[in-house]
Design a protein around this motif. Sequence first.
Motif, PDB file in Angstrom:
ATOM      1  N   ARG A 202      -2.319  -0.769 -19.019  1.00  0.00           N
ATOM      2  CA  ARG A 202      -3.392  -0.502 -18.049  1.00  0.00           C
ATOM      3  C   ARG A 202      -4.691  -1.156 -18.480  1.00  0.00           C
ATOM      4  O   ARG A 202      -5.088  -1.056 -19.636  1.00  0.00           O
TER       5      ARG A 202
ATOM      6  N   VAL B  45      -1.195  -3.161 -13.589  1.00  0.00           N
ATOM      7  CA  VAL B  45      -0.583  -1.999 -14.237  1.00  0.00           C
ATOM      8  C   VAL B  45       0.922  -2.245 -14.308  1.00  0.00           C
ATOM      9  O   VAL B  45       1.522  -2.782 -13.366  1.00  0.00           O
TER      10      VAL B  45
ATOM     11  N   GLU C  94      -8.342  -2.626  -8.421  1.00  0.00           N
ATOM     12  CA  GLU C  94      -7.427  -1.953  -9.353  1.00  0.00           C
ATOM     13  C   GLU C  94      -6.710  -3.018 -10.169  1.00  0.00           C
ATOM     14  O   GLU C  94      -6.026  -3.873  -9.603  1.00  0.00           O
TER      15      GLU C  94
ATOM     16  N   ARG D 219      -4.799  11.691 -15.893  1.00  0.00           N
ATOM     17  CA  ARG D 219      -3.539  10.990 -15.680  1.00  0.00           C
ATOM     18  C   ARG D 219      -3.429   9.641 -16.381  1.00  0.00           C
ATOM     19  O   ARG D 219      -2.356   9.052 -16.386  1.00  0.00           O
ATOM     20  N   ASN D 220      -4.538   9.154 -16.942  1.00  0.00           N
ATOM     21  CA  ASN D 220      -4.450   7.895 -17.691  1.00  0.00           C
ATOM     22  C   ASN D 220      -4.309   8.140 -19.188  1.00  0.00           C
ATOM     23  O   ASN D 220      -4.599   7.263 -20.001  1.00  0.00           O
TER      24      ASN D 220
ATOM     25  N   LYS E 260      -5.459   9.458  -3.226  1.00  0.00           N
ATOM     26  CA  LYS E 260      -4.579   8.733  -2.309  1.00  0.00           C
ATOM     27  C   LYS E 260      -3.873   9.632  -1.302  1.00  0.00           C
ATOM     28  O   LYS E 260      -2.976   9.203  -0.603  1.00  0.00           O
TER      29      LYS E 260
ATOM     30  N   ARG F 163      -5.147  -5.542  -7.468  1.00  0.00           N
ATOM     31  CA  ARG F 163      -5.425  -5.695  -6.036  1.00  0.00           C
ATOM     32  C   ARG F 163      -6.856  -5.303  -5.679  1.00  0.00           C
ATOM     33  O   ARG F 163      -7.481  -4.473  -6.352  1.00  0.00           O
TER      34      ARG F 163
ATOM     35  N   ARG G 298       1.887  12.540  -9.475  1.00  0.00           N
ATOM     36  CA  ARG G 298       0.917  11.494  -9.750  1.00  0.00           C
ATOM     37  C   ARG G 298       0.752  10.616  -8.521  1.00  0.00           C
ATOM     38  O   ARG G 298       1.712  10.134  -7.969  1.00  0.00           O
ATOM     39  N   GLU G 299      -0.476  10.437  -8.087  1.00  0.00           N
ATOM     40  CA  GLU G 299      -0.700   9.495  -7.000  1.00  0.00           C
ATOM     41  C   GLU G 299      -0.795   8.152  -7.698  1.00  0.00           C
ATOM     42  O   GLU G 299      -1.818   7.781  -8.228  1.00  0.00           O
ATOM     43  N   HIS G 300       0.294   7.467  -7.679  1.00  0.00           N
ATOM     44  CA  HIS G 300       0.460   6.382  -8.623  1.00  0.00           C
ATOM     45  C   HIS G 300      -0.182   5.083  -8.200  1.00  0.00           C
ATOM     46  O   HIS G 300      -0.149   4.705  -7.055  1.00  0.00           O
ATOM     47  N   GLN G 301      -0.771   4.419  -9.170  1.00  0.00           N
ATOM     48  CA  GLN G 301      -1.457   3.156  -8.917  1.00  0.00           C
ATOM     49  C   GLN G 301      -0.534   2.086  -8.361  1.00  0.00           C
ATOM     50  O   GLN G 301      -0.977   1.125  -7.784  1.00  0.00           O
ATOM     51  N   THR G 302       0.748   2.226  -8.603  1.00  0.00           N
ATOM     52  CA  THR G 302       1.644   1.124  -8.261  1.00  0.00           C
ATOM     53  C   THR G 302       2.421   1.398  -6.979  1.00  0.00           C
ATOM     54  O   THR G 302       3.435   0.782  -6.740  1.00  0.00           O
ATOM     55  N   ASP G 303       1.912   2.298  -6.152  1.00  0.00           N
ATOM     56  CA  ASP G 303       2.733   2.673  -5.007  1.00  0.00           C
ATOM     57  C   ASP G 303       2.880   1.573  -3.962  1.00  0.00           C
ATOM     58  O   ASP G 303       3.644   1.712  -3.036  1.00  0.00           O
TER      59      ASP G 303
ATOM     60  N   SER H 174       7.895   6.763 -11.069  1.00  0.00           N
ATOM     61  CA  SER H 174       6.702   7.135 -11.806  1.00  0.00           C
ATOM     62  C   SER H 174       6.525   8.644 -11.814  1.00  0.00           C
ATOM     63  O   SER H 174       6.127   9.237 -12.792  1.00  0.00           O
TER      64      SER H 174
ATOM     65  N   SER I   6       5.256  -1.823 -11.263  1.00  0.00           N
ATOM     66  CA  SER I   6       4.222  -2.807 -11.590  1.00  0.00           C
ATOM     67  C   SER I   6       3.317  -3.072 -10.392  1.00  0.00           C
ATOM     68  O   SER I   6       3.698  -2.872  -9.249  1.00  0.00           O
ATOM     69  N   CYS I   7       2.111  -3.521 -10.697  1.00  0.00           N
ATOM     70  CA  CYS I   7       1.217  -4.063  -9.668  1.00  0.00           C
ATOM     71  C   CYS I   7       0.366  -5.107 -10.370  1.00  0.00           C
ATOM     72  O   CYS I   7      -0.214  -4.833 -11.422  1.00  0.00           O
TER      73      CYS I   7
ATOM     74  N   GLN J  36       8.958  10.693 -11.519  1.00  0.00           N
ATOM     75  CA  GLN J  36      10.035  11.136 -12.396  1.00  0.00           C
ATOM     76  C   GLN J  36       9.592  11.042 -13.848  1.00  0.00           C
ATOM     77  O   GLN J  36       9.776  11.971 -14.628  1.00  0.00           O
ATOM     78  N   GLU J  37       8.965   9.917 -14.146  1.00  0.00           N
ATOM     79  CA  GLU J  37       8.488   9.708 -15.514  1.00  0.00           C
ATOM     80  C   GLU J  37       7.536  10.827 -15.913  1.00  0.00           C
ATOM     81  O   GLU J  37       7.622  11.408 -16.975  1.00  0.00           O
TER      82      GLU J  37
END
Lengths: 277, 277
Positions: free
Chosen positions: B158, B117, B114, A141-142, B80, B66, A251-256, A265, B62-63, A267-268
């Motif tokens: 990233r 991002v 993390e 996923r990255n 997750k 963290r 995607r279990e997204h990093q920015t959730d 995300s 964005s994040c 959607q993307e």
Amino acid sequence: MTEVKTNQLGENKVTAMEKNFSQWKAQCLNKMDLSKKGIVDRHIEHVVSLLNDTDEFFTTSSCSGRIILIDRTPQSDVQKKNCIWLFVSHKKCTSDDLMTGLAKSSRDAVLKFEPFVLHVQCRRLEDAQLMHAVAVNSGFRNSGLTVSKTGKIITAVRGTHSLEVPLSHNGKLLAGFEYISFLTDIANQKMEENLKRIQRFYQNIESALMAQKLQFPDLPSPGDPQHLPNRLSNGKGAERETSVYKRRRKREHQTDCCHGDESSSVQELGDCLDLFT
Amino acid sequence: MTEVKTNQLGENKVTAMEKNFSQWKAQCLNKMDLSKKGIVDRHIEHVVSLLNDTDEFFTTSSCSGRIILIDRTPQSDVQKKNCIWLFVSHKKCTSDDLMTGLAKSSRDAVLKFEPFVLHVQCRRLEDAQLMHAVAVNSGFRNSGLTVSKTGKIITAVRGTHSLEVPLSHNGKLLAGFEYISFLTDIANQKMEENLKRIQRFYQNIESALMAQKLQFPDLPSPGDPQHLPNRLSNGKGAERETSVYKRRRKREHQTDCCHGDESSSVQELGDCLDLFT
């Protein structure tokens, strides 16, 4: 021709890129492998061969995934600068392997699991989009594209399945055998999951090439010596893949936790996976 | 028009993309922030504002980075899914914060750092290339582009500066206070380095926009209400950046042990950073 297109790549550049791709590929595949190991990892030989046998792709670097124990200066920003490898394995390892490596630490030892990484140079942007969709759909996923000034289009296939555990400080071990043993199990599980994803990636590439073949039955198979550079250049490129990418993973997204439309995300990614459906 | 260009995006698609970008941007910026936190992290408000004030970019998620302690089912592939957050912080934390969080663990707790991002939707491919070059040059080396079927071009910024340390198993703590204290220091150092890179990223974007302004002095500044959608659509897009990206960083590449020409990955990056020089 629209102004946008001129700006995006430029007519001369596009022509040059098309010509250059075959030259780059020939040069790259004829070059000596200058990596430390010097050969392609056993677990990904079939992936590398499959891609290098097409006319749209070739691999420029790869690592099947590894468990690695490095010793480095405390607070070193640049992770691999001046670091020593205490242990490295591209297959499962034992606690004793790690304990033996740790015994040699004189600085700060860190245990890492680094997942599969593959750089695939692609003939055209649409090929790179396809490779990206296959990679994400296979669990990497990255992954992402790079488009260089000289026209090199590369898809980097990268996983998120990592581990990074500091284990010694100034040579002093900070954890006991029981903890190292637990970490060994986790690293080995990650290695196993990584190999499953590589296999899924291989099968998805095969399916994509097969779908292409079914849609254009007069075309030779991957690896066929017949030259195929323009086999998809009939203006139907965007339609060439049919059902291969319909299965999607959210995607279990990093920015959730942070700024963002929670759906955006996914959607993307949906858009991305949907590229050729 | 060359066949290649037709295949790459398709004339109608390109036109639609140009039109759509402004609509997407307006829709995205007017939408409610559906993330758990609901607002942009304080450390990156200036970055998000800077980008959203241009006509080439807007941020979709964005994040700032963290330190997070999660509790999850052992051997869970999907990191997750069904996990509980025991602790999360977007700034430095203390050992006590982590110990308090760990005391609540009933499954397998993992401490993670993390890094920053950011997903940036870009008007054109050349804008995405520029954003990618700035990101990599600022230390965010796992950045990459996504180009969707619908014409969305997104650069994902990233970092690689992570930490992932398993700390409990079935609710049983596997490490002592001394080790947790050591990990706290490391997580905090990573947070500090991450913030430095965000600042470098911000300055590099500012410089890029300034270089553009110097090259086209009649153009309004970023944030100026005057509409600028075509200010770079004069066929000179590829020449617009001058000296901003001349400082390069060699990538300490993940694949340095495996298949690959040692120089190729650096070369790939060199090309990328060299995009507009």
